[in-house]
Design an enzyme around this catalytic site. Structure first.
Site, short mmCIF file in Angstrom:
data_model
loop_
_atom_site.label_atom_id
_atom_site.label_comp_id
_atom_site.label_asym_id
_atom_site.label_seq_id
_atom_site.Cartn_x
_atom_site.Cartn_y
_atom_site.Cartn_z
N GLY A 1 66.78 12.06 56.38
CA GLY A 1 67.03 12.90 55.21
C GLY A 1 67.97 12.13 54.30
O GLY A 1 69.14 11.99 54.62
N HIS A 2 67.44 11.57 53.23
CA HIS A 2 68.24 10.74 52.33
C HIS A 2 68.38 11.45 50.99
O HIS A 2 67.39 11.79 50.36
CB HIS A 2 67.57 9.36 52.17
CG HIS A 2 67.45 8.60 53.47
ND1 HIS A 2 66.78 7.41 53.59
CD2 HIS A 2 67.94 8.86 54.70
CE1 HIS A 2 66.86 6.98 54.84
NE2 HIS A 2 67.55 7.86 55.53
N ASP B 276 73.22 9.59 58.36
CA ASP B 276 73.82 10.36 57.27
C ASP B 276 75.07 9.71 56.69
O ASP B 276 76.00 10.40 56.24
CB ASP B 276 74.15 11.80 57.73
CG ASP B 276 72.92 12.51 58.27
OD1 ASP B 276 71.83 12.26 57.72
OD2 ASP B 276 73.04 13.30 59.22
N GLU B 277 75.08 8.40 56.68
CA GLU B 277 76.24 7.67 56.16
C GLU B 277 76.21 7.56 54.64
O GLU B 277 77.20 7.16 54.01
CB GLU B 277 76.28 6.25 56.75
CG GLU B 277 76.41 6.17 58.28
CD GLU B 277 75.04 6.15 58.97
OE1 GLU B 277 74.03 6.40 58.29
OE2 GLU B 277 75.01 5.90 60.19
N VAL C 103 67.59 17.56 56.78
CA VAL C 103 66.28 17.90 57.35
C VAL C 103 66.28 19.27 57.99
O VAL C 103 65.39 20.08 57.78
CB VAL C 103 65.86 16.82 58.38
CG1 VAL C 103 64.61 17.23 59.14
CG2 VAL C 103 65.63 15.48 57.68
N LYS D 33 72.99 6.27 53.19
CA LYS D 33 72.05 5.15 52.99
C LYS D 33 71.21 5.36 51.72
O LYS D 33 71.01 4.44 50.95
CB LYS D 33 71.11 5.01 54.21
CG LYS D 33 71.83 4.68 55.50
CD LYS D 33 70.89 4.64 56.68
CE LYS D 33 70.36 6.00 57.08
NZ LYS D 33 71.36 6.94 57.59
N GLN E 226 68.32 6.70 60.14
CA GLN E 226 69.22 6.97 61.26
C GLN E 226 70.38 5.96 61.27
O GLN E 226 70.76 5.50 60.23
CB GLN E 226 68.47 6.98 62.60
CG GLN E 226 67.51 8.15 62.78
CD GLN E 226 66.15 7.94 62.12
OE1 GLN E 226 65.52 6.91 62.31
NE2 GLN E 226 65.69 8.90 61.35
N SER F 89 81.40 9.06 45.23
CA SER F 89 80.84 10.39 44.98
C SER F 89 79.34 10.32 45.27
O SER F 89 78.79 9.23 45.44
CB SER F 89 81.09 10.85 43.52
OG SER F 89 79.93 10.66 42.72
P1 GDP Z 1 71.67 9.19 54.56
O1 GDP Z 1 70.83 9.92 55.56
O2 GDP Z 1 72.42 8.05 55.18
O3 GDP Z 1 70.93 8.79 53.34
O4 GDP Z 1 72.78 10.23 54.10
P2 GDP Z 1 72.52 11.77 53.68
O5 GDP Z 1 71.90 11.78 52.34
O6 GDP Z 1 71.87 12.51 54.77
O7 GDP Z 1 74.01 12.29 53.66
C1 GDP Z 1 74.97 11.75 52.81
C2 GDP Z 1 75.45 12.87 51.85
O8 GDP Z 1 76.64 12.46 51.22
C3 GDP Z 1 74.48 13.16 50.74
O9 GDP Z 1 74.57 14.53 50.41
C4 GDP Z 1 74.97 12.31 49.59
O10 GDP Z 1 74.65 12.84 48.32
C5 GDP Z 1 76.46 12.35 49.82
N1 GDP Z 1 77.19 11.13 49.44
C6 GDP Z 1 76.79 9.84 49.50
N2 GDP Z 1 77.81 9.02 49.15
C7 GDP Z 1 78.86 9.81 48.86
C8 GDP Z 1 80.22 9.57 48.47
O11 GDP Z 1 80.66 8.45 48.32
N3 GDP Z 1 81.02 10.68 48.30
C9 GDP Z 1 80.58 11.94 48.49
N4 GDP Z 1 81.42 12.94 48.32
N5 GDP Z 1 79.30 12.21 48.87
C10 GDP Z 1 78.48 11.15 49.05
P1 IMO Z 2 69.12 9.78 58.46
O1 IMO Z 2 68.14 8.70 58.10
C1 IMO Z 2 71.27 11.98 61.52
C2 IMO Z 2 69.20 12.68 65.31
C3 IMO Z 2 68.82 14.10 65.67
C4 IMO Z 2 68.95 14.04 67.18
C5 IMO Z 2 68.42 12.64 67.50
C6 IMO Z 2 66.96 12.61 67.92
O2 IMO Z 2 69.15 10.91 57.50
O3 IMO Z 2 70.46 9.19 58.71
P2 IMO Z 2 64.67 12.84 66.60
O4 IMO Z 2 64.12 13.96 65.79
O5 IMO Z 2 64.82 11.56 65.83
O6 IMO Z 2 63.95 12.64 67.89
O7 IMO Z 2 66.16 13.33 67.01
O8 IMO Z 2 68.58 11.88 66.32
N1 IMO Z 2 68.69 12.21 64.01
C7 IMO Z 2 69.48 12.03 62.93
N2 IMO Z 2 70.78 12.30 62.74
N3 IMO Z 2 70.56 11.40 60.54
C8 IMO Z 2 69.26 11.10 60.73
O9 IMO Z 2 68.53 10.41 59.81
C9 IMO Z 2 68.64 11.45 61.95
N4 IMO Z 2 67.39 11.33 62.46
C10 IMO Z 2 67.44 11.77 63.72
O10 IMO Z 2 69.71 15.03 65.10
O11 IMO Z 2 70.30 14.07 67.54
MG MG Z 3 70.49 11.82 56.29
#
Ligand code: GDP
Ligand code: IMO
Ligand code: MG
Length: 429
Positions: free
Chosen positions: A40-41, A13-14, A299, A16, A223, A414
């Site tokens: 979950g992207h 959830d960085e 997710v 990506k 992840q 953002s």
């Molecule tokens: P991923 O799993 O690494 O793709 O990240 P996620 O989508 O799960 O979580 C990142 C969240 O931060 C999402 O809701 C994005 O829309 C949001 N996001 C991404 N980059 C930025 C940023 O630079 N600033 C802010 N405020 N939100 C961001």
């Molecule tokens: P993205 O791509 C954050 C975590 C789960 C749990 C562990 C194992 O959006 O960054 P699993 O269902 O994979 O066996 O769960 O990994 N986890 C994530 N946490 N972002 C994810 O994906 C994740 N995918 C799995 O919460 O701790």
């Molecule tokens: Mg994510």
């Protein structure tokens, strides 16, 4: 031509998805190489929000999008996710989307087992996404998986189903569950097969062809390194290798194809699910980070745990994954904080550590050593150039790159696609 491999350098959830979407218009192909629909992207383009779990983020820009053999694929989820995106106007067809025909499938029995195990685990619960990821990977290495190519041969798979059911029936009996309903499983697979098979092909072949033609390939990790089954916070990890090297084995291209390794790094730290988290803040500051950063799982909707930036962890992730440069995201979430802290080391049993130890108990017991900096009153939100950043925010970013011993290539300010500062082009040769 340079390729780029995007990986998460923390616990997922960085951001990506946002960065892959931003880079995708300059790539010829985007490839998912590990994980499944546990990812979950989130992509934000104007007033449209796209949430992708299984499809490569390149699909939104119409870039050739490929699911590699390293992914575990739930065919029913695939069908639903395609329908959802098509409902948002995204075009998905055989010219812009392909699935490796040697991809193992996630079956309903995997999801069942994931849930049964988590419920039975008591204090040992991992907090998985409940999507059957672990059990599907177990069946892959246990040589009893049903794979995408098997969907065209469902009447000739008796011995494979024997092996699969013998294993699962024993496990299910232990949980007081009835044996696998084999006839229903096969009937359900027959029904879903055409929607997957239309995209199935030996993608290693297509990728090698586009590579020879000079295409730029963008690998999209899911992840993060700290969830890697070898290098992460075991056993609180996912069941795949999330490090950059997996891009090669999970797609069918050699290791030199990974190119520029872009580590995605959040300006603070979050984690969803159980497991150690040295800089976790269970106070008002943690609450504020979660609220400002909208830190809820894409997710599962679970609240993400939040804490200060941990330079020890990110330095370790960058080293392990051979990160060339990072994209620092969500700097804007720190806007307006009076002070900000960065973890620069740990204390454990009277000793100072500059790395994260391997043992779960040590990981749980390390005490962070912090460096404190002034925050900034100006705003970074929406900034698109380095010059738009408040001086103190620049200082923070520079301190981060110094501590993690890896340069910053991009800064994200953002959720919007275009709110991105380019420092060094990862695609440049
Ligand atoms: P991923 O799993 O690494 O793709 O990240 P996620 O989508 O799960 O979580 C990142 C969240 O931060 C999402 O809701 C994005 O829309 C949001 N996001 C991404 N980059 C930025 C940023 O630079 N600033 C802010 N405020 N939100 C961001
Ligand atoms: P993205 O791509 C954050 C975590 C789960 C749990 C562990 C194992 O959006 O960054 P699993 O269902 O994979 O066996 O769960 O990994 N986890 C994530 N946490 N972002 C994810 O994906 C994740 N995918 C799995 O919460 O701790
Ligand atoms: Mg994510």
């Amino acid at each position: 031509m340079a390729n780029v491999t995007v990986i998460g350098a923390q616990w997922g959830d960085e951001g990506k998805g946002k960065i892959v979407d931003w880079l995708a218009s300059r790539a010829d192909a985007v490839v998912r190489f590990q994980g499944g629909h546990n990812a979950g992207h989130t992509l934000v383009v104007g007033d449209q929000v796209y949430k992708l779990s299984l499809l490569p983020s390149g699909i939104v820009t119409g870039t050739l999008s490929i699911i590699g053999n390293g992914v575990v694929l739930d065919p029913w989820h695939l069908r639903d996710e395609i329908a959802k995106l098509e409902g948002q106007g995204v075009v998905i067809n055989t010219s812009n989307f392909a699935i490796a025909d040697n991809c193992p499938l996630i079956l309903p029995i995997h999801r069942d087992l994931d849930g049964l195990r988590e419920t039975a685990a008591g204090s040992g619960k991992i907090g998985t996404t409940g999507r059957g990821i672990g059990p599907a990977y177990e069946d892959k290495v246990g040589r009893r998986a049903i794979r995408v190519c098997d969907l065209a041969h469902l009447d000739d798979l008796e011995s494979q189903f024997d092996r699969l059911c013998a294993h699962h029936d024993a496990l299910r009996a232990g949980f007081g569950q009835p044996p696998v309903d084999r006839a229903k499983l096969i009937a359900d697979l027959k029904e879903i097969a055409p929607s997957v098979l239309q995209f199935a092909e030996p993608v290693w072949k297509r990728l090698n062809t586009v590579k020879k033609a000079g295409a730029r390939i963008l690998f999209e990790g899911a992840q993060g390194v700290l969830l890697d089954v070898d290098h992460g916070t075991y056993p609180f990890v996912t069941s795949s290798n999330t490090v950059s090297g997996t891009a090669a084995s999970g797609s069918g291209l050699g290791p030199s194809a990974t190119g520029f390794v872009l580590g995605i790094v959040k300006a603070y730290t979050t984690r969803v699910g159980a497991g150690p988290f040295p800089t976790e803040l269970e106070d008002a500051v943690g609450q504020r980070l979660g609220e400002r950063g909208h830190e809820f799982g894409t997710v599962t909707g679970r609240k993400r745990r939040c804490g200060w930036f941990d330079a020890v962890l990110v330095r370790q992730s960058c080293a392990i994954s051979g990160v060339t440069g990072i994209a620092l995201t969500k700097v804007d979430v720190l806007d307006g904080m009076e002070t900000v802290k960065i973890c620069t080391g740990y204390r454990l049993n009277g000793k100072v550590l500059d790395y994260f130890p391997s043992h779960a108990a040590d990981q749980a017991n390390v005490e962070p050593i912090y460096e404190e900096m002034d925050g900034w009153s100006g705003t970074t939100a929406g900034a698109r150039s380095w010059a738009d950043l408040p001086a103190q925010a620049v200082k923070y970013i520079q301190r981060v790159q110094e501590l993690i011993e890896t340069p910053v290539a991009l800064v994200s300010t953002s959720p919007q696609r275009e709110d991105t500062i380019l420092v060094r082009d990862p695609f440049a040769d």
